[in-house]
Write a protein that holds these residues in place. Structure first.
Motif, PDB file in Angstrom:
ATOM      1  N   GLN A 108     -19.940 -18.811  25.678  1.00 16.97           N
ATOM      2  CA  GLN A 108     -19.023 -19.303  24.647  1.00 16.97           C
ATOM      3  C   GLN A 108     -19.017 -20.834  24.613  1.00 16.97           C
ATOM      4  OE1 GLN A 108     -15.239 -17.507  25.550  1.00 16.97           O
ATOM      5  NE2 GLN A 108     -15.932 -15.478  25.021  1.00 16.97           N
ATOM      6  N   ILE A 109     -18.991 -21.449  25.773  1.00 19.14           N
ATOM      7  CA  ILE A 109     -19.006 -22.916  25.837  1.00 19.14           C
ATOM      8  C   ILE A 109     -20.294 -23.455  25.232  1.00 19.14           C
ATOM      9  CG2 ILE A 109     -19.133 -24.890  27.415  1.00 19.14           C
ATOM     10  CD1 ILE A 109     -17.236 -23.317  29.282  1.00 19.14           C
ATOM     11  N   LEU A 110     -21.418 -22.868  25.616  1.00 24.58           N
ATOM     12  CA  LEU A 110     -22.707 -23.315  25.081  1.00 24.58           C
ATOM     13  C   LEU A 110     -22.758 -23.175  23.567  1.00 24.58           C
ATOM     14  CD1 LEU A 110     -25.177 -21.805  27.706  1.00 24.58           C
ATOM     15  CD2 LEU A 110     -24.531 -24.207  27.431  1.00 24.58           C
ATOM     16  N   ARG A 111     -22.376 -22.014  23.083  1.00 25.17           N
ATOM     17  CA  ARG A 111     -22.408 -21.749  21.642  1.00 25.17           C
ATOM     18  C   ARG A 111     -21.555 -22.762  20.882  1.00 25.17           C
ATOM     19  NH1 ARG A 111     -18.952 -16.831  20.357  1.00 25.17           N
ATOM     20  NH2 ARG A 111     -17.432 -18.456  20.727  1.00 25.17           N
ATOM     21  N   ASP A 112     -20.323 -22.951  21.337  1.00 17.74           N
ATOM     22  CA  ASP A 112     -19.388 -23.790  20.597  1.00 17.74           C
ATOM     23  C   ASP A 112     -19.724 -25.279  20.711  1.00 17.74           C
ATOM     24  OD1 ASP A 112     -18.220 -21.387  19.975  1.00 17.74           O
ATOM     25  OD2 ASP A 112     -16.535 -21.619  21.357  1.00 17.74           O
ATOM     26  N   LEU A 113     -20.205 -25.717  21.867  1.00 16.68           N
ATOM     27  CA  LEU A 113     -20.579 -27.124  22.008  1.00 16.68           C
ATOM     28  C   LEU A 113     -21.870 -27.433  21.253  1.00 16.68           C
ATOM     29  CD1 LEU A 113     -19.650 -28.045  25.698  1.00 16.68           C
ATOM     30  CD2 LEU A 113     -18.626 -28.946  23.594  1.00 16.68           C
ATOM     31  N   LYS A 114     -22.825 -26.515  21.268  1.00 18.97           N
ATOM     32  CA  LYS A 114     -24.061 -26.732  20.498  1.00 18.97           C
ATOM     33  C   LYS A 114     -23.749 -26.822  19.005  1.00 18.97           C
ATOM     34  CE  LYS A 114     -27.972 -26.925  22.744  1.00 18.97           C
ATOM     35  NZ  LYS A 114     -28.896 -28.043  22.591  1.00 18.97           N
ATOM     36  N   TYR A 115     -22.862 -25.962  18.536  1.00 14.71           N
ATOM     37  CA  TYR A 115     -22.449 -25.999  17.134  1.00 14.71           C
ATOM     38  C   TYR A 115     -21.758 -27.332  16.828  1.00 14.71           C
ATOM     39  CZ  TYR A 115     -19.987 -24.910  12.822  1.00 14.71           C
ATOM     40  OH  TYR A 115     -19.499 -24.957  11.542  1.00 14.71           O
ATOM     41  N   ARG A 116     -20.839 -27.734  17.684  1.00 19.01           N
ATOM     42  CA  ARG A 116     -20.132 -29.000  17.465  1.00 19.01           C
ATOM     43  C   ARG A 116     -21.123 -30.164  17.454  1.00 19.01           C
ATOM     44  NH1 ARG A 116     -15.497 -31.229  16.722  1.00 19.01           N
ATOM     45  NH2 ARG A 116     -15.213 -33.381  17.352  1.00 19.01           N
ATOM     46  N   LYS A 117     -22.079 -30.128  18.351  1.00 24.31           N
ATOM     47  CA  LYS A 117     -23.069 -31.210  18.423  1.00 24.31           C
ATOM     48  C   LYS A 117     -23.866 -31.297  17.120  1.00 24.31           C
ATOM     49  CE  LYS A 117     -26.630 -33.121  21.381  1.00 24.31           C
ATOM     50  NZ  LYS A 117     -27.305 -33.020  22.674  1.00 24.31           N
ATOM     51  N   GLN A 118     -24.166 -30.144  16.534  1.00 19.64           N
ATOM     52  CA  GLN A 118     -24.916 -30.133  15.279  1.00 19.64           C
ATOM     53  C   GLN A 118     -24.060 -30.651  14.121  1.00 19.64           C
ATOM     54  OE1 GLN A 118     -25.983 -26.252  13.775  1.00 19.64           O
ATOM     55  NE2 GLN A 118     -27.781 -27.084  12.732  1.00 19.64           N
ATOM     56  N   GLU A 119     -22.793 -30.267  14.098  1.00 19.48           N
ATOM     57  CA  GLU A 119     -21.911 -30.619  12.987  1.00 19.48           C
ATOM     58  C   GLU A 119     -21.283 -32.003  13.119  1.00 19.48           C
ATOM     59  OE1 GLU A 119     -21.505 -28.623  10.195  1.00 19.48           O
ATOM     60  OE2 GLU A 119     -23.169 -27.580  11.187  1.00 19.48           O
ATOM     61  N   HIS A 120     -21.011 -32.436  14.302  1.00 14.44           N
ATOM     62  CA  HIS A 120     -20.361 -33.729  14.560  1.00 14.44           C
ATOM     63  C   HIS A 120     -21.192 -34.470  15.593  1.00 14.44           C
ATOM     64  CE1 HIS A 120     -16.849 -32.115  12.460  1.00 14.44           C
ATOM     65  NE2 HIS A 120     -16.940 -31.035  13.227  1.00 14.44           N
ATOM     66  N   SER A 121     -20.557 -34.825  16.656  1.00 12.03           N
ATOM     67  CA  SER A 121     -21.247 -35.368  17.820  1.00 12.03           C
ATOM     68  C   SER A 121     -20.394 -35.028  19.028  1.00 12.03           C
ATOM     69  CB  SER A 121     -21.446 -36.876  17.685  1.00 12.03           C
ATOM     70  OG  SER A 121     -20.183 -37.519  17.648  1.00 12.03           O
ATOM     71  N   LEU A 122     -20.988 -35.171  20.191  1.00 16.96           N
ATOM     72  CA  LEU A 122     -20.243 -34.909  21.411  1.00 16.96           C
ATOM     73  C   LEU A 122     -19.958 -36.225  22.115  1.00 16.96           C
ATOM     74  CD1 LEU A 122     -22.240 -31.872  22.896  1.00 16.96           C
ATOM     75  CD2 LEU A 122     -20.244 -31.824  21.400  1.00 16.96           C
ATOM     76  N   ASN A 123     -18.785 -36.314  22.723  1.00 16.06           N
ATOM     77  CA  ASN A 123     -18.522 -37.481  23.553  1.00 16.06           C
ATOM     78  C   ASN A 123     -19.194 -37.268  24.908  1.00 16.06           C
ATOM     79  OD1 ASN A 123     -16.716 -35.984  25.256  1.00 16.06           O
ATOM     80  ND2 ASN A 123     -15.016 -36.407  23.856  1.00 16.06           N
ATOM     81  N   ASP A 124     -19.139 -38.253  25.783  1.00 19.01           N
ATOM     82  CA  ASP A 124     -19.832 -38.169  27.071  1.00 19.01           C
ATOM     83  C   ASP A 124     -19.367 -36.982  27.908  1.00 19.01           C
ATOM     84  OD1 ASP A 124     -21.314 -40.402  26.428  1.00 19.01           O
ATOM     85  OD2 ASP A 124     -20.084 -41.785  27.607  1.00 19.01           O
ATOM     86  N   TYR A 125     -18.062 -36.734  27.920  1.00 14.66           N
ATOM     87  CA  TYR A 125     -17.513 -35.618  28.701  1.00 14.66           C
ATOM     88  C   TYR A 125     -18.050 -34.295  28.174  1.00 14.66           C
ATOM     89  CZ  TYR A 125     -14.198 -32.275  30.633  1.00 14.66           C
ATOM     90  OH  TYR A 125     -13.633 -31.199  31.261  1.00 14.66           O
ATOM     91  N   GLU A 126     -18.040 -34.118  26.856  1.00 11.89           N
ATOM     92  CA  GLU A 126     -18.516 -32.878  26.248  1.00 11.89           C
ATOM     93  C   GLU A 126     -20.009 -32.679  26.512  1.00 11.89           C
ATOM     94  OE1 GLU A 126     -15.225 -33.142  22.661  1.00 11.89           O
ATOM     95  OE2 GLU A 126     -17.285 -33.828  22.302  1.00 11.89           O
ATOM     96  N   GLN A 127     -20.774 -33.763  26.421  1.00 14.91           N
ATOM     97  CA  GLN A 127     -22.212 -33.676  26.676  1.00 14.91           C
ATOM     98  C   GLN A 127     -22.469 -33.282  28.135  1.00 14.91           C
ATOM     99  OE1 GLN A 127     -24.779 -34.020  24.253  1.00 14.91           O
ATOM    100  NE2 GLN A 127     -25.853 -33.018  25.930  1.00 14.91           N
ATOM    101  N   LYS A 128     -21.676 -33.820  29.040  1.00 17.34           N
ATOM    102  CA  LYS A 128     -21.824 -33.478  30.460  1.00 17.34           C
ATOM    103  C   LYS A 128     -21.504 -32.002  30.693  1.00 17.34           C
ATOM    104  CE  LYS A 128     -20.321 -34.734  35.078  1.00 17.34           C
ATOM    105  NZ  LYS A 128     -19.419 -35.486  35.901  1.00 17.34           N
TER     106      LYS A 128
END
Length: 165
Positions: A108-128
Motif C-alpha cells: 500500500q505504501i509503495l502504491r500510494d507513494l509511487k502514485y503521488r510521485k507521478q502526480e506531484h513530487s515527494l519530499n525527502d522524508y517521503e522519498q526515503k
C-alpha cells in the motif's frame, strides 16, 4: 519432553528496524544477571539477537508466504489512495503506516507513494520511506520466490508501469 523452538536455523525473518535477516544459530547470552537463549540473525551488514522465548512480536515476523506475496501484488495493482495533502499529516500517516512491516502494508505504501510521485513530487522524508520500503519489499520477494533481487525489482517495475501508465 522439550518444546520445539518457533524458529530454526536457516529461517528468514523480517525485523521492523533491521530488515530481513536469516537465523544463523542459537546462542546463550547473559544480560545483567540473567542467561537466556537467543537466535542470532544476520541481516545484511548487521547482526541482531532475538529471544527464543518470544521471537514473534510487533517488531519481528516470519518471512511472508507466497499467498501474502500474491495479495501484496494485487494491492500494488489496485487503485491508489490519495495521501493527505498537508505534508505534516502525510508524514504522520506514513510514519504510523510504515512502522507496520507486513508485506501488504508495504504494498500500500509503495502504491500510494509511487502514485503521488507521478502526480506531484515527494519530499525527502517521503522519498526515503519509498526507497526503504521498496528495498525491503524487493528483497523479501526475491527470497520468497528464490530469484535475484534484480529480477524481483524488474517484476515490481513492470507492475508500476501497468498501474501508472
Amino acid at each position: 519432553m522439550s518444546k520445539k523452538p518457533a524458529l530454526e536455523k536457516g529461517d528468514w525473518i523480517v525485523h521492523a528496524y533491521y530488515g530481513i535477516g536469516q537465523i544463523t544459530n542459537m546462542v546463550t547470552r547473559t544480560i545483567g544477571e540473567e542467561k537466556a537463549k537467543y537466535y542470532r540473525v544476520e541481516a545484511g551488514n548487521s547482526t541482531f539477537y532475538v529471544p527464543v522465548k518470544n521471537p514473534i512480536n510487533d517488531r519481528i515476523r516470519p518471512l511472508a508466504s507466497e499467498y501474502m506475496l500474491r495479495k501484496a501484488k494485487k494491492i500494488l495493482r489496485s487503485k491508489p489512495e490519495e495521501l493527505p495533502e498537508n505534508h505534516n499529516d502525510r508524514r504522520k500517516f506514513l510514519s504510523e503506516f510504515s512502522s507496520n512491516s507486513e508485506m501488504d502494508t508495504s504494498a500500500q505504501i509503495l502504491r500510494d507513494l509511487k502514485y503521488r510521485k507521478q502526480e506531484h513530487s515527494l519530499n525527502d522524508y517521503e522519498q526515503k520511506i519509498l526507497d526503504n520500503t521498496e528495498y525491503l519489499f524487493v528483497r523479501e520477494w526475491a527470497i520468497i520466490q528464490d530469484i535475484s533481487e534484480e529480477e524481483a525489482k524488474e517484476k515490481l517495475d513492470r507492475i508500476y508501469e501497468e498501474v501508472l501508465a
